[in-house]
Design a protein around this motif. Sequence first.
Motif, PDB file in Angstrom:
ATOM      1  N   LEU A  40     -52.070  45.583  86.791  1.00 49.30           N
ATOM      2  CA  LEU A  40     -53.233  44.911  87.201  1.00 49.30           C
ATOM      3  C   LEU A  40     -54.420  45.081  85.194  1.00 49.30           C
ATOM      4  O   LEU A  40     -54.462  46.188  85.640  1.00 49.30           O
ATOM      5  CB  LEU A  40     -53.884  45.117  88.565  1.00 49.30           C
ATOM      6  N   VAL A  41     -54.606  44.006  85.663  1.00 45.02           N
ATOM      7  CA  VAL A  41     -56.152  44.505  84.184  1.00 45.02           C
ATOM      8  C   VAL A  41     -57.217  43.587  84.496  1.00 45.02           C
ATOM      9  O   VAL A  41     -57.367  42.233  84.633  1.00 45.02           O
ATOM     10  CB  VAL A  41     -55.192  43.698  82.758  1.00 45.02           C
ATOM     11  N   VAL A  42     -58.227  44.766  84.732  1.00 47.92           N
ATOM     12  CA  VAL A  42     -59.486  44.589  85.011  1.00 47.92           C
ATOM     13  C   VAL A  42     -60.018  44.660  83.962  1.00 47.92           C
ATOM     14  O   VAL A  42     -60.269  45.173  82.995  1.00 47.92           O
ATOM     15  CB  VAL A  42     -60.183  45.054  85.663  1.00 47.92           C
ATOM     16  N   VAL A  43     -60.937  43.561  83.068  1.00 48.44           N
ATOM     17  CA  VAL A  43     -61.733  43.110  81.835  1.00 48.44           C
ATOM     18  C   VAL A  43     -63.278  43.087  82.085  1.00 48.44           C
ATOM     19  O   VAL A  43     -63.777  41.811  82.433  1.00 48.44           O
ATOM     20  CB  VAL A  43     -61.320  41.986  81.154  1.00 48.44           C
ATOM     21  N   ASP A  44     -63.873  44.164  82.208  1.00 48.82           N
ATOM     22  CA  ASP A  44     -65.597  44.128  82.596  1.00 48.82           C
ATOM     23  C   ASP A  44     -66.265  43.872  81.544  1.00 48.82           C
ATOM     24  O   ASP A  44     -65.839  44.321  80.317  1.00 48.82           O
ATOM     25  CB  ASP A  44     -65.929  45.704  82.624  1.00 48.82           C
ATOM     26  N   ASP A  45     -66.649  42.531  81.324  1.00 48.83           N
ATOM     27  CA  ASP A  45     -67.551  41.598  80.445  1.00 48.83           C
ATOM     28  C   ASP A  45     -68.656  41.939  80.291  1.00 48.83           C
ATOM     29  O   ASP A  45     -69.772  41.423  80.473  1.00 48.83           O
ATOM     30  CB  ASP A  45     -67.134  40.136  80.647  1.00 48.83           C
ATOM     31  N   GLY A  46     -69.039  43.200  79.565  1.00 49.19           N
ATOM     32  CA  GLY A  46     -70.689  43.660  79.624  1.00 49.19           C
ATOM     33  C   GLY A  46     -71.500  44.508  80.953  1.00 49.19           C
ATOM     34  O   GLY A  46     -72.794  44.203  80.893  1.00 49.19           O
ATOM     35  N   LEU A  55     -65.101  51.417  88.655  1.00 46.96           N
ATOM     36  CA  LEU A  55     -63.245  50.432  88.230  1.00 46.96           C
ATOM     37  C   LEU A  55     -62.629  52.133  87.262  1.00 46.96           C
ATOM     38  O   LEU A  55     -61.412  52.308  87.828  1.00 46.96           O
ATOM     39  CB  LEU A  55     -63.407  49.514  86.977  1.00 46.96           C
ATOM     40  N   TYR A  56     -63.538  52.785  86.443  1.00 46.43           N
ATOM     41  CA  TYR A  56     -63.210  53.569  86.016  1.00 46.43           C
ATOM     42  C   TYR A  56     -61.977  54.545  87.253  1.00 46.43           C
ATOM     43  O   TYR A  56     -61.241  55.471  87.604  1.00 46.43           O
ATOM     44  CB  TYR A  56     -63.661  54.554  85.324  1.00 46.43           C
ATOM     45  N   PHE A  64     -50.769  51.535  88.466  1.00 47.23           N
ATOM     46  CA  PHE A  64     -50.544  50.549  87.491  1.00 47.23           C
ATOM     47  C   PHE A  64     -51.732  49.604  86.848  1.00 47.23           C
ATOM     48  O   PHE A  64     -51.715  48.338  86.301  1.00 47.23           O
ATOM     49  CB  PHE A  64     -49.686  49.583  88.206  1.00 47.23           C
ATOM     50  N   LEU A  65     -53.264  50.232  87.293  1.00 46.18           N
ATOM     51  CA  LEU A  65     -54.486  49.164  86.590  1.00 46.18           C
ATOM     52  C   LEU A  65     -54.776  49.849  85.612  1.00 46.18           C
ATOM     53  O   LEU A  65     -55.048  50.953  85.722  1.00 46.18           O
ATOM     54  CB  LEU A  65     -55.305  49.414  87.639  1.00 46.18           C
ATOM     55  N   ARG A  66     -55.165  48.940  84.251  1.00 47.74           N
ATOM     56  CA  ARG A  66     -55.653  49.010  83.701  1.00 47.74           C
ATOM     57  C   ARG A  66     -56.956  48.873  82.813  1.00 47.74           C
ATOM     58  O   ARG A  66     -57.097  47.165  83.976  1.00 47.74           O
ATOM     59  CB  ARG A  66     -54.724  49.026  82.434  1.00 47.74           C
ATOM     60  N   VAL A  67     -57.988  49.421  82.685  1.00 44.14           N
ATOM     61  CA  VAL A  67     -59.443  48.752  82.759  1.00 44.14           C
ATOM     62  C   VAL A  67     -59.739  48.699  80.789  1.00 44.14           C
ATOM     63  O   VAL A  67     -59.516  49.290  80.365  1.00 44.14           O
ATOM     64  CB  VAL A  67     -60.497  49.421  83.126  1.00 44.14           C
ATOM     65  N   PHE A  68     -60.400  47.491  81.098  1.00 46.65           N
ATOM     66  CA  PHE A  68     -61.146  47.623  79.462  1.00 46.65           C
ATOM     67  C   PHE A  68     -62.185  46.415  79.604  1.00 46.65           C
ATOM     68  O   PHE A  68     -63.170  45.903  80.616  1.00 46.65           O
ATOM     69  CB  PHE A  68     -60.014  46.130  78.908  1.00 46.65           C
ATOM     70  N   ARG A  69     -63.175  47.056  78.928  1.00 50.44           N
ATOM     71  CA  ARG A  69     -64.855  46.830  78.765  1.00 50.44           C
ATOM     72  C   ARG A  69     -65.144  46.325  77.894  1.00 50.44           C
ATOM     73  O   ARG A  69     -65.197  46.441  76.369  1.00 50.44           O
ATOM     74  CB  ARG A  69     -65.416  48.513  79.094  1.00 50.44           C
ATOM     75  N   HIS A  70     -65.883  45.457  77.503  1.00 49.75           N
ATOM     76  CA  HIS A  70     -66.782  44.954  77.059  1.00 49.75           C
ATOM     77  C   HIS A  70     -67.695  44.972  76.692  1.00 49.75           C
ATOM     78  O   HIS A  70     -68.648  45.107  77.837  1.00 49.75           O
ATOM     79  CB  HIS A  70     -66.698  43.457  76.407  1.00 49.75           C
ATOM     80  N   GLY A  83     -57.847  40.081  78.133  1.00 48.56           N
ATOM     81  CA  GLY A  83     -56.697  40.975  79.113  1.00 48.56           C
ATOM     82  C   GLY A  83     -55.240  40.567  79.051  1.00 48.56           C
ATOM     83  O   GLY A  83     -54.006  41.287  78.885  1.00 48.56           O
ATOM     84  N   LEU A  84     -55.149  39.523  77.868  1.00 47.89           N
ATOM     85  CA  LEU A  84     -53.937  39.052  77.741  1.00 47.89           C
ATOM     86  C   LEU A  84     -53.002  39.664  76.477  1.00 47.89           C
ATOM     87  O   LEU A  84     -52.490  39.659  76.307  1.00 47.89           O
ATOM     88  CB  LEU A  84     -54.455  37.176  77.358  1.00 47.89           C
ATOM     89  N   GLU A  85     -54.452  39.955  75.793  1.00 44.54           N
ATOM     90  CA  GLU A  85     -53.573  40.820  74.359  1.00 44.54           C
ATOM     91  C   GLU A  85     -53.818  41.890  74.557  1.00 44.54           C
ATOM     92  O   GLU A  85     -52.549  42.619  74.057  1.00 44.54           O
ATOM     93  CB  GLU A  85     -55.153  41.222  73.191  1.00 44.54           C
ATOM     94  N   ARG A  86     -54.176  42.680  75.688  1.00 41.36           N
ATOM     95  CA  ARG A  86     -53.913  44.074  76.158  1.00 41.36           C
ATOM     96  C   ARG A  86     -53.065  44.325  76.741  1.00 41.36           C
ATOM     97  O   ARG A  86     -52.616  45.207  77.208  1.00 41.36           O
ATOM     98  CB  ARG A  86     -55.196  44.456  76.723  1.00 41.36           C
ATOM     99  N   SER A  87     -52.301  43.099  78.144  1.00 43.00           N
ATOM    100  CA  SER A  87     -51.805  43.411  78.941  1.00 43.00           C
ATOM    101  C   SER A  87     -50.288  43.467  78.201  1.00 43.00           C
ATOM    102  O   SER A  87     -49.929  43.191  77.049  1.00 43.00           O
ATOM    103  CB  SER A  87     -51.596  41.920  79.778  1.00 43.00           C
ATOM    104  N   SER A  88     -49.055  43.799  78.709  1.00 38.60           N
ATOM    105  CA  SER A  88     -47.452  43.967  78.635  1.00 38.60           C
ATOM    106  C   SER A  88     -46.558  43.178  79.249  1.00 38.60           C
ATOM    107  O   SER A  88     -45.543  43.174  79.011  1.00 38.60           O
ATOM    108  CB  SER A  88     -47.736  45.321  78.896  1.00 38.60           C
TER     109      SER A  88
END
Length: 203
Positions: A40-46, A55-56, A64-70, A83-88
Amino acid sequence: MSEAKMSIVVPVRDKRGEVAPRVLRLVESLLEITQEEIELVVVDDGSRDGTAEVLYQLRDELPFLRVFRHERPRGMESAGQTGLERSSGELVFIQESDVDIRIDDLERLLEMAKDESVVAARAESRDTVVAPSLLRRLRMWGTDADFQVESAGAQPGTSSLQMVRRTHLQRLAGPRGRHYRMEAKTDRVVTTPKRRKNDGVAF
């Protein structure tokens, strides 16, 4: 991290009070419909309201949760691309808007994914309000339809979910990508809302 079979990308922005319940609902639903390994990839858009901090904390509980942030808002489409680029996962499902994923949409796309020639697909669901004429008729029969029908005062909304197959994307982006030809197909499906447990009537 070993390569996950399936990745779900969820973009969010300024949902501090909603994001944890949303993620937990999604996880519960996923466990009911698939036995595959999930990322599960959650992207926080700023977000500026502390969504990232929630989220952290959640990430510490869900391995299985991954978090990325703009650092600043870039839009939900951009968050989905991150999310697409960072997912596996081999199959990647991307929510296109900052709303709950509809499990019915995910199930339809999973069914389509059984055809390994499918490169990408999209499912869209729209809420509709109960027609006022139907509510009036039910009232004339002595019901409290205005209060019993949850959607009576709701506004129609749209939820959409994309699916892409990573290996096909890589092949299309490679040196021989221009030699491939793809076909587009659109299927429109109308479904009746599911009756909730303990309900005697469905609309």
